[in-house]
Design a protein around this motif. Structure first.
Motif, PDB file in Angstrom:
ATOM      1  N   GLN A 141     -14.269  84.031 -17.579  1.00 30.26           N
ATOM      2  CA  GLN A 141     -13.757  83.627 -16.270  1.00 30.26           C
ATOM      3  C   GLN A 141     -12.922  84.736 -15.642  1.00 30.26           C
ATOM      4  O   GLN A 141     -13.035  85.007 -14.439  1.00 30.26           O
ATOM      5  CB  GLN A 141     -12.931  82.356 -16.418  1.00 30.26           C
ATOM      6  CG  GLN A 141     -12.350  81.838 -15.105  1.00 30.26           C
ATOM      7  CD  GLN A 141     -11.620  80.528 -15.286  1.00 30.26           C
ATOM      8  OE1 GLN A 141     -11.934  79.752 -16.176  1.00 30.26           O
ATOM      9  NE2 GLN A 141     -10.630  80.281 -14.441  1.00 30.26           N
ATOM     10  N   GLN A 142     -12.092  85.404 -16.433  1.00 30.12           N
ATOM     11  CA  GLN A 142     -11.267  86.487 -15.906  1.00 30.12           C
ATOM     12  C   GLN A 142     -12.113  87.679 -15.486  1.00 30.12           C
ATOM     13  O   GLN A 142     -11.862  88.300 -14.449  1.00 30.12           O
ATOM     14  CB  GLN A 142     -10.241  86.900 -16.960  1.00 30.12           C
ATOM     15  CG  GLN A 142      -9.177  85.852 -17.233  1.00 30.12           C
ATOM     16  CD  GLN A 142      -8.283  86.215 -18.396  1.00 30.12           C
ATOM     17  OE1 GLN A 142      -8.472  87.257 -19.021  1.00 30.12           O
ATOM     18  NE2 GLN A 142      -7.313  85.363 -18.707  1.00 30.12           N
ATOM     19  N   GLN A 154     -17.663  79.303 -12.211  1.00 27.87           N
ATOM     20  CA  GLN A 154     -17.452  79.905 -10.901  1.00 27.87           C
ATOM     21  C   GLN A 154     -16.423  79.122 -10.093  1.00 27.87           C
ATOM     22  O   GLN A 154     -15.549  79.701  -9.444  1.00 27.87           O
ATOM     23  CB  GLN A 154     -18.777  79.972 -10.140  1.00 27.87           C
ATOM     24  CG  GLN A 154     -18.701  80.698  -8.815  1.00 27.87           C
ATOM     25  CD  GLN A 154     -20.008  80.622  -8.055  1.00 27.87           C
ATOM     26  OE1 GLN A 154     -20.549  79.535  -7.853  1.00 27.87           O
ATOM     27  NE2 GLN A 154     -20.529  81.765  -7.646  1.00 27.87           N
ATOM     28  N   ALA A 202     -13.783  86.771 -12.253  1.00 22.80           N
ATOM     29  CA  ALA A 202     -12.838  86.765 -11.134  1.00 22.80           C
ATOM     30  C   ALA A 202     -12.507  88.186 -10.680  1.00 22.80           C
ATOM     31  O   ALA A 202     -12.452  88.467  -9.474  1.00 22.80           O
ATOM     32  CB  ALA A 202     -11.563  86.024 -11.536  1.00 22.80           C
ATOM     33  N   SER A 251      -8.722  79.338  -9.253  1.00 25.37           N
ATOM     34  CA  SER A 251      -7.613  80.167  -9.728  1.00 25.37           C
ATOM     35  C   SER A 251      -7.268  81.251  -8.714  1.00 25.37           C
ATOM     36  O   SER A 251      -6.085  81.518  -8.442  1.00 25.37           O
ATOM     37  CB  SER A 251      -7.968  80.800 -11.074  1.00 25.37           C
ATOM     38  OG  SER A 251      -8.217  79.808 -12.048  1.00 25.37           O
ATOM     39  N   LEU A 252      -8.301  81.879  -8.123  1.00 28.83           N
ATOM     40  CA  LEU A 252      -8.058  82.898  -7.106  1.00 28.83           C
ATOM     41  C   LEU A 252      -7.384  82.300  -5.876  1.00 28.83           C
ATOM     42  O   LEU A 252      -6.485  82.908  -5.288  1.00 28.83           O
ATOM     43  CB  LEU A 252      -9.373  83.569  -6.718  1.00 28.83           C
ATOM     44  CG  LEU A 252     -10.009  84.492  -7.758  1.00 28.83           C
ATOM     45  CD1 LEU A 252     -11.353  84.992  -7.271  1.00 28.83           C
ATOM     46  CD2 LEU A 252      -9.087  85.654  -8.087  1.00 28.83           C
ATOM     47  N   ALA A 275     -12.944  79.749 -11.521  1.00 25.83           N
ATOM     48  CA  ALA A 275     -12.452  81.083 -11.160  1.00 25.83           C
ATOM     49  C   ALA A 275     -12.021  81.127  -9.701  1.00 25.83           C
ATOM     50  O   ALA A 275     -10.971  81.703  -9.370  1.00 25.83           O
ATOM     51  CB  ALA A 275     -13.540  82.122 -11.424  1.00 25.83           C
ATOM     52  N   MET A 276     -12.791  80.506  -8.814  1.00 21.75           N
ATOM     53  CA  MET A 276     -12.436  80.507  -7.394  1.00 21.75           C
ATOM     54  C   MET A 276     -11.174  79.685  -7.139  1.00 21.75           C
ATOM     55  O   MET A 276     -10.347  80.040  -6.283  1.00 21.75           O
ATOM     56  CB  MET A 276     -13.601  79.967  -6.572  1.00 21.75           C
ATOM     57  CG  MET A 276     -14.771  80.915  -6.483  1.00 21.75           C
ATOM     58  SD  MET A 276     -16.074  80.300  -5.405  1.00 21.75           S
ATOM     59  CE  MET A 276     -17.089  81.770  -5.262  1.00 21.75           C
TER      60      MET A 276
END
Length: 208
Positions: free
Chosen positions: A56-57, A185, A60, A191-192, A188-189
Motif C-alpha cells: 500500500q505504501q 487502492q 501510494a 490515506s492520501l 491508499a487513496m
C-alpha cells in the motif's frame, strides 16, 4: 484346445486396456487437483500481498509521483476534463504496474492505453473521411437471453479487464485478485486524502 485360448487372450487384453484407462484417469485427476491447489495457493498469496502495508505504501508513493506528472501535463494543456480522466487513468495504470504483469487484468490495463490511442486515431480518420458503418437491423441487434448464471458471469467478465473470454475458474481467480487490488487502492487513496486534509491550511478547512 487352441480356440479355447483366444477368449482368455482377449479378456486379458480388455483388462489391460481398462486398467490403462483407469491409470490415465487417475493421473489426469491428480494433475487437475495439483493445478487447482497451486492456483488456490497463488490466489491466497496474491490476496495477502494486496493486504500488506508495504504494498500500500509503495503504491501510494508511486501514485503521488505519477499524479504530479499528470498535474503538470494538465496545467500545460489547460483542460479540466482531461485532467480528471488523466488522474483516473494514472491511478489504474499504477495499480496495474504494482501487479507486475502477473495477472491478466493488469496486463490488459497496461495495454489498454495503447489500444485507446489507436482507436482515437482511427476515430479521427473516420471522422475526417465521413465514413460510417451501417447500422444493424432490430432483428440483428436482438440478443439471445442467457441463463442467469451465464449472464452474471458475462457481466463479471466485462467488469474485470481482459477477462471477457476466459474460463470460469480463471475468471473467478482474476476477479478475486482484482477486487483485492481495488480495495488496496481505495485504502491508499483514503490515506492520501487524510494526509492532504491534515496538511491543508486551517483557513481553507473552515472557509464557508
Amino acid at each position: 484346445m487352441v480356440d479355447s485360448l483366444f477368449p482368455s487372450i482377449e479378456t486379458t487384453g480388455d483388462d489391460a486396456s481398462h486398467e490403462s484407462r483407469r491409470k490415465r484417469r487417475r493421473i489426469s485427476e491428480t494433475a487437475k487437483e495439483a493445478e487447482s491447489e497451486e492456483a488456490q495457493r497463488n490466489n491466497e498469496e496474491s490476496l495477502k500481498r494486496w493486504r500488506t502495508n508495504r504494498v500500500q505504501q509503495i503504491y501510494a508513493s508511486k501514485l503521488v509521483e505519477a499524479l504530479r506528472r499528470a498535474r503538470q501535463r494538465s496545467n500545460d494543456a489547460g483542460n479540466v476534463s482531461s485532467a480528471a480522466r488523466e488522474i483516473r487513468d494514472t491511478a489504474d495504470r499504477v495499480l496495474a504496474a504494482s501487479a507486475r504483469g502477473t495477472t491478466r487484468w493488469s496486463r490488459a490495463m497496461l495495454a489498454s492505453r495503447v489500444v485507446r490511442a489507436k482507436l482515437k486515431n482511427k476515430h479521427r480518420k473516420a471522422k475526417s473521411t465521413g465514413a460510417r458503418k451501417p447500422r444493424k437491423d432490430a432483428t440483428e441487434r436482438k440478443r439471445v437471453k442467457l441463463p442467469a448464471v451465464e449472464r452474471k458471469l458475462k457481466i463479471l467478465g466485462r467488469l474485470v479487464p481482459g477477462c471477457r473470454k476466459v474460463t470460469v475458474p480463471n475468471l473467478l481467480d482474476e476477479a478475486t485478485d482484482y477486487i483485492a487490488a481495488l480495495e488496496m487502492q481505495v485504502r491508499a487513496m483514503e490515506s492520501l486524502a487524510e494526509l492532504l486534509a491534515a496538511a491543508a491550511p486551517r483557513s481553507t478547512l473552515t472557509r464557508p
